[in-house]
Write a protein that holds these residues in place. Sequence first.
Motif, PDB file in Angstrom:
ATOM      1  N   GLY A   1      11.211   1.400  17.277  1.00  0.00           N
ATOM      2  CA  GLY A   1      10.608   0.334  16.483  1.00  0.00           C
ATOM      3  C   GLY A   1       9.486   0.861  15.621  1.00  0.00           C
ATOM      4  O   GLY A   1       8.841   1.860  15.939  1.00  0.00           O
ATOM      5  N   SER A   2       9.202   0.183  14.526  1.00  0.00           N
ATOM      6  CA  SER A   2       8.203   0.652  13.567  1.00  0.00           C
ATOM      7  C   SER A   2       6.802   0.623  14.144  1.00  0.00           C
ATOM      8  O   SER A   2       5.914   1.297  13.643  1.00  0.00           O
ATOM      9  N   SER A   3       6.564  -0.176  15.209  1.00  0.00           N
ATOM     10  CA  SER A   3       5.233  -0.241  15.803  1.00  0.00           C
ATOM     11  C   SER A   3       5.196   0.328  17.217  1.00  0.00           C
ATOM     12  O   SER A   3       4.208   0.175  17.922  1.00  0.00           O
ATOM     13  N   ALA A   4       6.284   1.000  17.637  1.00  0.00           N
ATOM     14  CA  ALA A   4       6.324   1.580  18.979  1.00  0.00           C
ATOM     15  C   ALA A   4       5.337   2.733  19.080  1.00  0.00           C
ATOM     16  O   ALA A   4       5.190   3.516  18.143  1.00  0.00           O
ATOM     17  N   PRO A   5       4.641   2.877  20.203  1.00  0.00           N
ATOM     18  CA  PRO A   5       3.684   3.975  20.368  1.00  0.00           C
ATOM     19  C   PRO A   5       4.365   5.338  20.271  1.00  0.00           C
ATOM     20  O   PRO A   5       5.538   5.490  20.624  1.00  0.00           O
ATOM     21  N   ILE A   6       3.621   6.313  19.797  1.00  0.00           N
ATOM     22  CA  ILE A   6       4.073   7.703  19.793  1.00  0.00           C
ATOM     23  C   ILE A   6       3.331   8.405  20.917  1.00  0.00           C
ATOM     24  O   ILE A   6       2.100   8.496  20.903  1.00  0.00           O
ATOM     25  N   ASP A   7       4.070   8.887  21.905  1.00  0.00           N
ATOM     26  CA  ASP A   7       3.447   9.482  23.084  1.00  0.00           C
ATOM     27  C   ASP A   7       3.152  10.959  22.890  1.00  0.00           C
ATOM     28  O   ASP A   7       4.009  11.735  22.467  1.00  0.00           O
ATOM     29  N   VAL A   8       1.930  11.338  23.227  1.00  0.00           N
ATOM     30  CA  VAL A   8       1.496  12.731  23.198  1.00  0.00           C
ATOM     31  C   VAL A   8       0.927  13.061  24.573  1.00  0.00           C
ATOM     32  O   VAL A   8       0.062  12.348  25.086  1.00  0.00           O
ATOM     33  N   GLY A   9       1.425  14.132  25.182  1.00  0.00           N
ATOM     34  CA  GLY A   9       0.934  14.544  26.491  1.00  0.00           C
ATOM     35  C   GLY A   9       0.005  15.730  26.388  1.00  0.00           C
ATOM     36  O   GLY A   9       0.336  16.735  25.749  1.00  0.00           O
ATOM     37  N   VAL A  10      -1.175  15.626  26.973  1.00  0.00           N
ATOM     38  CA  VAL A  10      -2.133  16.729  26.982  1.00  0.00           C
ATOM     39  C   VAL A  10      -2.292  17.213  28.415  1.00  0.00           C
ATOM     40  O   VAL A  10      -2.800  16.491  29.271  1.00  0.00           O
ATOM     41  N   VAL A  11      -1.819  18.417  28.680  1.00  0.00           N
ATOM     42  CA  VAL A  11      -1.908  19.031  30.003  1.00  0.00           C
ATOM     43  C   VAL A  11      -2.971  20.123  29.920  1.00  0.00           C
ATOM     44  O   VAL A  11      -2.779  21.132  29.241  1.00  0.00           O
ATOM     45  N   TYR A  12      -4.082  19.901  30.614  1.00  0.00           N
ATOM     46  CA  TYR A  12      -5.219  20.815  30.457  1.00  0.00           C
ATOM     47  C   TYR A  12      -6.063  20.812  31.731  1.00  0.00           C
ATOM     48  O   TYR A  12      -5.764  20.099  32.694  1.00  0.00           O
ATOM     49  N   ALA A  13      -7.128  21.612  31.732  1.00  0.00           N
ATOM     50  CA  ALA A  13      -7.964  21.751  32.927  1.00  0.00           C
ATOM     51  C   ALA A  13      -9.056  20.686  32.943  1.00  0.00           C
ATOM     52  O   ALA A  13     -10.119  20.866  32.364  1.00  0.00           O
ATOM     53  N   GLN A  14      -8.763  19.571  33.634  1.00  0.00           N
ATOM     54  CA  GLN A  14      -9.803  18.576  33.878  1.00  0.00           C
ATOM     55  C   GLN A  14     -10.696  19.019  35.029  1.00  0.00           C
ATOM     56  O   GLN A  14     -11.860  18.623  35.111  1.00  0.00           O
TER      57      GLN A  14
ATOM     58  N   GLY B   1      -6.115   5.735  14.440  1.00  0.00           N
ATOM     59  CA  GLY B   1      -5.381   6.151  15.629  1.00  0.00           C
ATOM     60  C   GLY B   1      -3.897   5.930  15.497  1.00  0.00           C
ATOM     61  O   GLY B   1      -3.193   5.892  16.508  1.00  0.00           O
ATOM     62  N   LYS B   2      -3.416   5.804  14.273  1.00  0.00           N
ATOM     63  CA  LYS B   2      -2.007   5.485  14.057  1.00  0.00           C
ATOM     64  C   LYS B   2      -1.339   6.457  13.089  1.00  0.00           C
ATOM     65  O   LYS B   2      -1.980   7.046  12.222  1.00  0.00           O
ATOM     66  N   ILE B   3      -0.031   6.574  13.257  1.00  0.00           N
ATOM     67  CA  ILE B   3       0.831   7.243  12.283  1.00  0.00           C
ATOM     68  C   ILE B   3       1.645   6.122  11.658  1.00  0.00           C
ATOM     69  O   ILE B   3       2.537   5.566  12.293  1.00  0.00           O
ATOM     70  N   GLY B   4       1.307   5.765  10.442  1.00  0.00           N
ATOM     71  CA  GLY B   4       1.901   4.563   9.850  1.00  0.00           C
ATOM     72  C   GLY B   4       1.434   3.349  10.629  1.00  0.00           C
ATOM     73  O   GLY B   4       0.237   3.105  10.774  1.00  0.00           O
ATOM     74  N   GLU B   5       2.390   2.603  11.185  1.00  0.00           N
ATOM     75  CA  GLU B   5       2.044   1.438  12.005  1.00  0.00           C
ATOM     76  C   GLU B   5       2.130   1.741  13.498  1.00  0.00           C
ATOM     77  O   GLU B   5       1.955   0.842  14.325  1.00  0.00           O
ATOM     78  N   ARG B   6       2.408   2.995  13.836  1.00  0.00           N
ATOM     79  CA  ARG B   6       2.621   3.345  15.245  1.00  0.00           C
ATOM     80  C   ARG B   6       1.379   3.973  15.863  1.00  0.00           C
ATOM     81  O   ARG B   6       0.910   5.015  15.395  1.00  0.00           O
ATOM     82  N   PRO B   7       0.811   3.364  16.890  1.00  0.00           N
ATOM     83  CA  PRO B   7      -0.356   3.942  17.546  1.00  0.00           C
ATOM     84  C   PRO B   7       0.002   5.209  18.315  1.00  0.00           C
ATOM     85  O   PRO B   7       1.107   5.328  18.850  1.00  0.00           O
ATOM     86  N   VAL B   8      -0.927   6.150  18.316  1.00  0.00           N
ATOM     87  CA  VAL B   8      -0.735   7.371  19.092  1.00  0.00           C
ATOM     88  C   VAL B   8      -1.258   7.124  20.507  1.00  0.00           C
ATOM     89  O   VAL B   8      -2.418   6.761  20.703  1.00  0.00           O
ATOM     90  N   SER B   9      -0.386   7.283  21.477  1.00  0.00           N
ATOM     91  CA  SER B   9      -0.731   7.053  22.883  1.00  0.00           C
ATOM     92  C   SER B   9      -0.845   8.398  23.592  1.00  0.00           C
ATOM     93  O   SER B   9       0.134   9.130  23.699  1.00  0.00           O
ATOM     94  N   VAL B  10      -2.047   8.735  24.052  1.00  0.00           N
ATOM     95  CA  VAL B  10      -2.312  10.043  24.642  1.00  0.00           C
ATOM     96  C   VAL B  10      -2.412   9.949  26.164  1.00  0.00           C
ATOM     97  O   VAL B  10      -3.188   9.149  26.690  1.00  0.00           O
ATOM     98  N   THR B  11      -1.633  10.749  26.854  1.00  0.00           N
ATOM     99  CA  THR B  11      -1.698  10.854  28.310  1.00  0.00           C
ATOM    100  C   THR B  11      -2.396  12.161  28.678  1.00  0.00           C
ATOM    101  O   THR B  11      -1.976  13.231  28.237  1.00  0.00           O
ATOM    102  N   TRP B  12      -3.467  12.059  29.451  1.00  0.00           N
ATOM    103  CA  TRP B  12      -4.241  13.231  29.855  1.00  0.00           C
ATOM    104  C   TRP B  12      -3.868  13.600  31.286  1.00  0.00           C
ATOM    105  O   TRP B  12      -4.019  12.797  32.204  1.00  0.00           O
ATOM    106  N   THR B  13      -3.395  14.828  31.487  1.00  0.00           N
ATOM    107  CA  THR B  13      -2.931  15.267  32.803  1.00  0.00           C
ATOM    108  C   THR B  13      -3.651  16.548  33.215  1.00  0.00           C
ATOM    109  O   THR B  13      -3.738  17.494  32.429  1.00  0.00           O
TER     110      THR B  13
END
Length: 398
Positions: free
Chosen positions: A37-50, A77-89
């Motif tokens: 969908g045009s407004s569906a989130p774009i998921d980005v995963g960040v795997v790092y040393a918390q 925080g968006k690419i076009g109409e899609r919000p970037v959703s960041v998961t921190w692991t």
Amino acid sequence: MNGSTTSRRAMISAVLAAVTVTATGCGSPQAAGNGSGSSAPIDVGVVYAQSGPLAGYGAQYAEGFKAGLAYATGGTGKIGERPVSVTWTDDAGDPVKAVSAAKDLIGKGYKVLAGSTSSGVAVQVAPLAAQNKVLFVSGPAATDAVTGANKYTFRSGRQSYQDVLAARAFLGTGKKVLVFAPDSAFGKSNVEAVKKVLGGAGATVTDLAVPATATDFTPFANQVKAAAPDLVFVAWAGTTAAAMWRALDQQGVLASSKVVTGLDLRASWPGFGAGGAKLNLLAHYFDGATDNAAYQALKAAVPGGRTDLFHPDGFAAAQMIVHALQSSPDDTDKMVAALEGFSFDSVKGKLTVRAEDHALLQPMFQARLTGTGDALSATSTGTITAQDAAPPVTTMKG
């Protein structure tokens, strides 16, 4: 505070509200929801040393990433109409945990991964990117092995070879070089780079591989003193650095040889001890090394307004990922094509992704420390241009 700084703070605040940021423990990342969908989130995963010994580096990277995401998206925080959703692991700097977390994210449909505070983590996650055709933008991990690892792997920080090129000017007429480094992927990468750069310039290079778990450095310092090198290149990171520097100073190494090392994060500077002013410092980055729009945006976003060593790596990673997603939020090959040859203005200045092997070409700095204790400050004594600090082209492995 001037008006431009106030507006940048407002932009950072706006993006933190707009971007979905999910903090998770390793093994429990947010479910993917890329959708079409045009407004569906774009998921980005960040795997790092918390957590773990590199948690300080990881914290800077994460702060930089959030600021860079705000800057690159104009506060939306968006690419076009899609919000970037960041998961921190959290991988705690453990390659096994990092691989497990990356596989979990990939299995849930994530097409973009970032992070890798540790070199040992980066070299294990990079093959997963190629196997699963996901974009991987490695972070502070300095090992040269990340460059040219495969088509889908990029880096947002510097590599060991660039550190060594920055150190080359310190050699002068000396011919005998000793590399003092941990027996790890990071240490071995530095040894290889010094042998190529300084050895290639006519120096005789030897190395002392110190166990990464060492806590008593006196025996190793004595070995360095006995070797009587013209230049000692020290590559060390982590919580034992203060003990290492104390031993080198107490055993007379700092007084008898020219010692060159990288400038670590600011909190570590007092760990140089009484010998700090004797060191010749190569610097990936320190606060005040540059002053541009990206730096000002980062400074406005960082708690206390003081930037540090790995803030630029996170900032640049977000810029790269936004650029890749703008080309196509769902087609990884198009993301890769968009990043190859990409030049952009970032905190350190002009950065360029070399198309042939994905090296990140960037300026490097030389510095000295003045003052004592918490009042230590770094002053730039020279800048190595991105061209002069460029590592040799590596054949892409896949």
